[in-house]
Scaffold this motif. Structure first.
Motif, PDB file in Angstrom:
ATOM      1  N   VAL A   1       2.668   7.449  -8.187  1.00  0.00           N
ATOM      2  CA  VAL A   1       1.903   8.505  -7.538  1.00  0.00           C
ATOM      3  C   VAL A   1       2.751   9.077  -6.413  1.00  0.00           C
ATOM      4  O   VAL A   1       3.062   8.399  -5.448  1.00  0.00           O
ATOM      5  N   LEU A   2       3.137  10.325  -6.574  1.00  0.00           N
ATOM      6  CA  LEU A   2       4.029  10.981  -5.611  1.00  0.00           C
ATOM      7  C   LEU A   2       3.234  11.855  -4.653  1.00  0.00           C
ATOM      8  O   LEU A   2       2.243  12.466  -5.020  1.00  0.00           O
TER       9      LEU A   2
ATOM     10  N   ALA B   1      14.520  11.916  -0.949  1.00  0.00           N
ATOM     11  CA  ALA B   1      13.506  11.021  -0.389  1.00  0.00           C
ATOM     12  C   ALA B   1      12.137  11.361  -0.949  1.00  0.00           C
ATOM     13  O   ALA B   1      11.756  12.528  -1.015  1.00  0.00           O
ATOM     14  N   CYS B   2      11.393  10.318  -1.357  1.00  0.00           N
ATOM     15  CA  CYS B   2      10.056  10.486  -1.898  1.00  0.00           C
ATOM     16  C   CYS B   2       9.089   9.548  -1.177  1.00  0.00           C
ATOM     17  O   CYS B   2       9.459   8.426  -0.826  1.00  0.00           O
ATOM     18  N   GLU B   3       7.861  10.022  -1.007  1.00  0.00           N
ATOM     19  CA  GLU B   3       6.816   9.174  -0.455  1.00  0.00           C
ATOM     20  C   GLU B   3       5.901   8.741  -1.589  1.00  0.00           C
ATOM     21  O   GLU B   3       5.310   9.563  -2.273  1.00  0.00           O
ATOM     22  N   ILE B   4       5.778   7.434  -1.781  1.00  0.00           N
ATOM     23  CA  ILE B   4       5.036   6.868  -2.904  1.00  0.00           C
ATOM     24  C   ILE B   4       3.779   6.188  -2.371  1.00  0.00           C
ATOM     25  O   ILE B   4       3.846   5.388  -1.435  1.00  0.00           O
ATOM     26  N   VAL B   5       2.620   6.505  -2.960  1.00  0.00           N
ATOM     27  CA  VAL B   5       1.373   5.916  -2.485  1.00  0.00           C
ATOM     28  C   VAL B   5       0.854   4.833  -3.429  1.00  0.00           C
ATOM     29  O   VAL B   5      -0.266   4.358  -3.285  1.00  0.00           O
TER      30      VAL B   5
ATOM     31  N   VAL C   1      -0.239   1.501  -4.997  1.00  0.00           N
ATOM     32  CA  VAL C   1      -0.591   0.151  -4.566  1.00  0.00           C
ATOM     33  C   VAL C   1       0.033  -0.803  -5.576  1.00  0.00           C
ATOM     34  O   VAL C   1      -0.342  -0.817  -6.749  1.00  0.00           O
ATOM     35  N   LEU C   2       1.003  -1.588  -5.139  1.00  0.00           N
ATOM     36  CA  LEU C   2       1.660  -2.549  -6.015  1.00  0.00           C
ATOM     37  C   LEU C   2       1.121  -3.940  -5.708  1.00  0.00           C
ATOM     38  O   LEU C   2       1.365  -4.487  -4.630  1.00  0.00           O
ATOM     39  N   VAL C   3       0.380  -4.508  -6.665  1.00  0.00           N
ATOM     40  CA  VAL C   3      -0.065  -5.890  -6.506  1.00  0.00           C
ATOM     41  C   VAL C   3       1.147  -6.785  -6.745  1.00  0.00           C
ATOM     42  O   VAL C   3       2.183  -6.327  -7.245  1.00  0.00           O
ATOM     43  N   PRO C   4       1.089  -8.072  -6.399  1.00  0.00           N
ATOM     44  CA  PRO C   4       2.219  -8.958  -6.672  1.00  0.00           C
ATOM     45  C   PRO C   4       2.658  -8.892  -8.135  1.00  0.00           C
ATOM     46  O   PRO C   4       1.837  -8.890  -9.050  1.00  0.00           O
ATOM     47  N   ASN C   5       3.963  -8.781  -8.351  1.00  0.00           N
ATOM     48  CA  ASN C   5       4.631  -8.699  -9.658  1.00  0.00           C
ATOM     49  C   ASN C   5       4.492  -7.340 -10.344  1.00  0.00           C
ATOM     50  O   ASN C   5       5.030  -7.152 -11.438  1.00  0.00           O
ATOM     51  N   ASP C   6       3.813  -6.382  -9.721  1.00  0.00           N
ATOM     52  CA  ASP C   6       3.735  -5.038 -10.290  1.00  0.00           C
ATOM     53  C   ASP C   6       4.960  -4.238  -9.845  1.00  0.00           C
ATOM     54  O   ASP C   6       5.626  -4.570  -8.864  1.00  0.00           O
ATOM     55  N   SER C   7       5.247  -3.165 -10.572  1.00  0.00           N
ATOM     56  CA  SER C   7       6.437  -2.374 -10.276  1.00  0.00           C
ATOM     57  C   SER C   7       6.187  -0.888 -10.495  1.00  0.00           C
ATOM     58  O   SER C   7       5.280  -0.492 -11.216  1.00  0.00           O
ATOM     59  N   ALA C   8       7.007  -0.087  -9.842  1.00  0.00           N
ATOM     60  CA  ALA C   8       7.048   1.361 -10.058  1.00  0.00           C
ATOM     61  C   ALA C   8       8.465   1.698 -10.504  1.00  0.00           C
ATOM     62  O   ALA C   8       9.433   1.098 -10.037  1.00  0.00           O
ATOM     63  N   GLU C   9       8.594   2.663 -11.417  1.00  0.00           N
ATOM     64  CA  GLU C   9       9.893   2.979 -12.001  1.00  0.00           C
ATOM     65  C   GLU C   9      10.277   4.428 -11.759  1.00  0.00           C
ATOM     66  O   GLU C   9       9.444   5.330 -11.874  1.00  0.00           O
ATOM     67  N   PHE C  10      11.557   4.638 -11.457  1.00  0.00           N
ATOM     68  CA  PHE C  10      12.083   5.969 -11.204  1.00  0.00           C
ATOM     69  C   PHE C  10      13.263   6.212 -12.144  1.00  0.00           C
ATOM     70  O   PHE C  10      14.318   5.612 -12.002  1.00  0.00           O
TER      71      PHE C  10
ATOM     72  N   ASP D   1       0.814  -1.221   0.000  1.00  0.00           N
ATOM     73  CA  ASP D   1       0.000   0.000   0.000  1.00  0.00           C
ATOM     74  C   ASP D   1       0.842   1.262   0.000  1.00  0.00           C
ATOM     75  O   ASP D   1       0.445   2.286   0.546  1.00  0.00           O
ATOM     76  N   GLY D   2       1.989   1.223  -0.618  1.00  0.00           N
ATOM     77  CA  GLY D   2       2.860   2.386  -0.691  1.00  0.00           C
ATOM     78  C   GLY D   2       4.208   2.095  -0.072  1.00  0.00           C
ATOM     79  O   GLY D   2       4.414   1.057   0.569  1.00  0.00           O
ATOM     80  N   PHE D   3       5.136   3.028  -0.242  1.00  0.00           N
ATOM     81  CA  PHE D   3       6.476   2.833   0.314  1.00  0.00           C
ATOM     82  C   PHE D   3       7.239   4.150   0.260  1.00  0.00           C
ATOM     83  O   PHE D   3       6.843   5.101  -0.425  1.00  0.00           O
ATOM     84  N   ALA D   4       8.318   4.197   0.992  1.00  0.00           N
ATOM     85  CA  ALA D   4       9.232   5.341   0.932  1.00  0.00           C
ATOM     86  C   ALA D   4      10.395   4.977   0.023  1.00  0.00           C
ATOM     87  O   ALA D   4      10.885   3.843   0.051  1.00  0.00           O
TER      88      ALA D   4
END
Length: 373
Positions: free
Chosen positions: A367-368, A104-108, A110-119, A68-71
Motif C-alpha cells: 500500500v503506497l 523514496a516511498c512511504e509504505i503503510v 501492516v506487516l505481522v511477524p514473518n510477513d513481507s512486502a515486495e518491490f 505499522d508501516g515503513f519508509a
C-alpha cells in the motif's frame, strides 16, 4: 487443472532432489523482540541481450510485533548507467518521490511477524554498447521508528551483466485467507480451512529454453487438494512436481503460473507460520539451426536442437519461499477449485512481468502513499 502455456527449461536432478528433501516446518518462534524489518534481494545478474528483469526487493518483519508501516528508499547512484538502467514499475514510481539518485516511498502496510512486502525493481542491460561484467550496485533501505534492530535495515546489491543465456525466475505468494484492503494486514487461514497458493515461473534471459521442471513443497500440516495436469503429487500431497520436457519457453516478460487450492489440517497448531518453497531451473537451451543443418534435417521440430545441462545466468532467483499463515480454529475460507486463465487459446495462467506487482498485490499487498510535496 490444465497447466499448459509458455514453458522454460527443465530442472536439473540435483535441484529436484534438494527440493524434495527440504525440511519445511514452522518458522522459528524465537523472533527478535519488537518490530525488526529485514531487507533482502535474491537477484544480482541480468542477461545481455535480454529485456531485463525485476530484481525483487523483499522487506520482511522478522520481529515478534506488528510493524505499522515503513519508509523505503532505493539509492541507485552507484550503478553504471552505461551498462544498465533501473526503475520502479509504472504506477509504483508515481507514488514515490525522486531526488538525485534516490527513490523514496512511504509504505503503510501492516506487516505481522514473518510477513513481507515486495518491490520489483526493473533492471535492464543497455543494448549494444553496455558490455558484460560488473555494472555497479544499488542500495535498498527501510526505516521504522519502532525497529529494534538496525543491522538488517539495508542491503547493497552488486549488479552484473552476464553473457546471453536462459534466466529462470520463480515466484510464490504467501498463503492467507485474505488481506485487509486498507493496510494489507494478513488474515490467517484457520485449521481445517482452505486457501490458494499462487506461483509463477519466468524466463527473463535472452535465449529460449526447452522443457522445464519445478517443485513446489508445502510445509507440514498443509496439503494440496487438487493437482495440475502433467504434474505429479507426492503420496503425502505436500509436494507438486511438474515436468514438461518439450515445451519451448521463449524469453520475455510472459511466464506461466497457477492458483492451486491447499488445505490446512484440522489438527494443525494454531497461530503458527509455516514455510514452503518453490524451486526451478533450466535444463536445455533451444538454438536455431543454421541453413546447412536445416537442409540436412528438414523434419526437426521448429528447426531446433537442444543443448542439455544449460547454465542459468542467475541461479540466485531459482528458489522462492512462501509462508502459510495459520490462525485459530473458527471456520475457513472455501475454495471451489483451481483457476485457469485462457490466453491466446491456451489453457493456462500466463502472467506478464507485472505478476510480481499484480499477484503480490493480492498475496503480499503493498500500500503506497503519495509523498507530501
Amino acid at each position: 487443472m490444465r497447466l499448459i502455456g509458455r514453458w522454460g527449461a527443465r530442472l536439473g536432478a540435483t535441484a529436484v532432489v534438494a527440493a524434495a528433501g527440504l525440511a519445511v516446518t514452522a518458522l522459528p518462534a524465537s523472533a527478535a523482540p519488537g518490530v525488526d524489518l529485514a531487507v533482502s534481494v535474491q537477484s544480482g545478474v541480468v542477461a545481455a541481450g535480454s529485456d531485463g528483469k525485476p530484481f525483487v526487493v523483499k522487506v520482511t518483519n522478522v520481529g515478534d510485533a506488528d510493524s505499522d508501516g515503513f519508509a523505503f528508499v532505493l539509492d541507485v547512484s552507484g550503478l553504471d548507467l552505461k551498462k544498465v538502467t533501473i526503475e520502479l514499475p509504472e504506477g509504483t514510481d508515481k507514488a514515490c518521490g525522486k531526488q538525485g539518485g534516490k527513490i523514496a516511498c512511504e509504505i503503510v502496510n501492516v506487516l505481522v511477524p514473518n510477513d513481507s512486502a515486495e518491490f520489483p525493481v526493473e533492471v535492464k542491460p543497455v543494448s549494444g554498447r553496455g558490455g558484460l561484467g560488473p555494472a555497479g550496485s544499488f542500495k535498498a533501505m527501510v526505516s521504522n521508528d519502532k525497529d529494534t534492530n538496525k543491522s538488517n535495515d539495508s542491503t547493497t546489491v552488486k549488479v552484473s551483466v552476464a553473457k546471453p543465456g536462459v534466466d529462470i525466475v520463480v515466484w510464490a505468494g504467501d498463503v492467507v485467507a485474505g488481506r485487509d484492503e486498507a493496510t494489507g494486514k494478513v488474515e490467517r487461514v484457520k485449521p481445517d480451512g482452505s486457501a490458494e497458493l499462487s506461483f509463477a515461473v519466468f524466463n527473463f534471459g535472452s535465449v529460449a529454453s526447452k522443457g522445464i521442471e519445478f517443485v513446489v513443497q508445502l510445509p507440514e500440516h498443509v496439503q494440496f487438494t487438487a493437482g495440475l495436469e502433467g504434474c505429479t503429487t507426492s503420496s503425502d500431497k505436500r509436494r507438486l512436481t511438474c515436468t514438461l520436457t518439450d515445451f519451448l519457453f521463449e524469453p520475455g516478460d510472459r511466464g506461466i503460473g497457477a492458483d492451486v487450492p491447499v488445505k490446512v489440517a484440522s489438527n494443525a497448531p494454531e497461530s503458527v507460520d509455516l514455510k514452503g518453497s518453490i524451486v526451478g531451473k533450466s535444463l536445455g537451451v533451444a538454438e536455431a539451426l543454421g541453413a546447412d543443418a536445416r537442409r540436412a534435417a528438414p523434419q526437426a521440430p521448429g528447426w531446433l536442437k537442444t543443448r542439455n545441462n544449460a547454465d542459468d545466468v542467475d541461479a540466485g532467483d531459482n528458489t522462492d519461499e512462501f509462508v502459510v499463515f495459520v490462525g485459530a480454529v473458527d471456520g475457513g475460507l472455501p475454495v471451489t477449485g483451481p483457476k485457469a486463465l485462457a490466453i491466446g487459446g491456451v489453457g493456462a495462467v500466463v502472467f506478464a512481468v507485472g505478476v510480481v506487482l499484480l499477484v503480490a498485490a493480492r498475496r503480499r499487498r503493498v500500500v503506497l502513499v503519495t509523498p507530501a510535496e
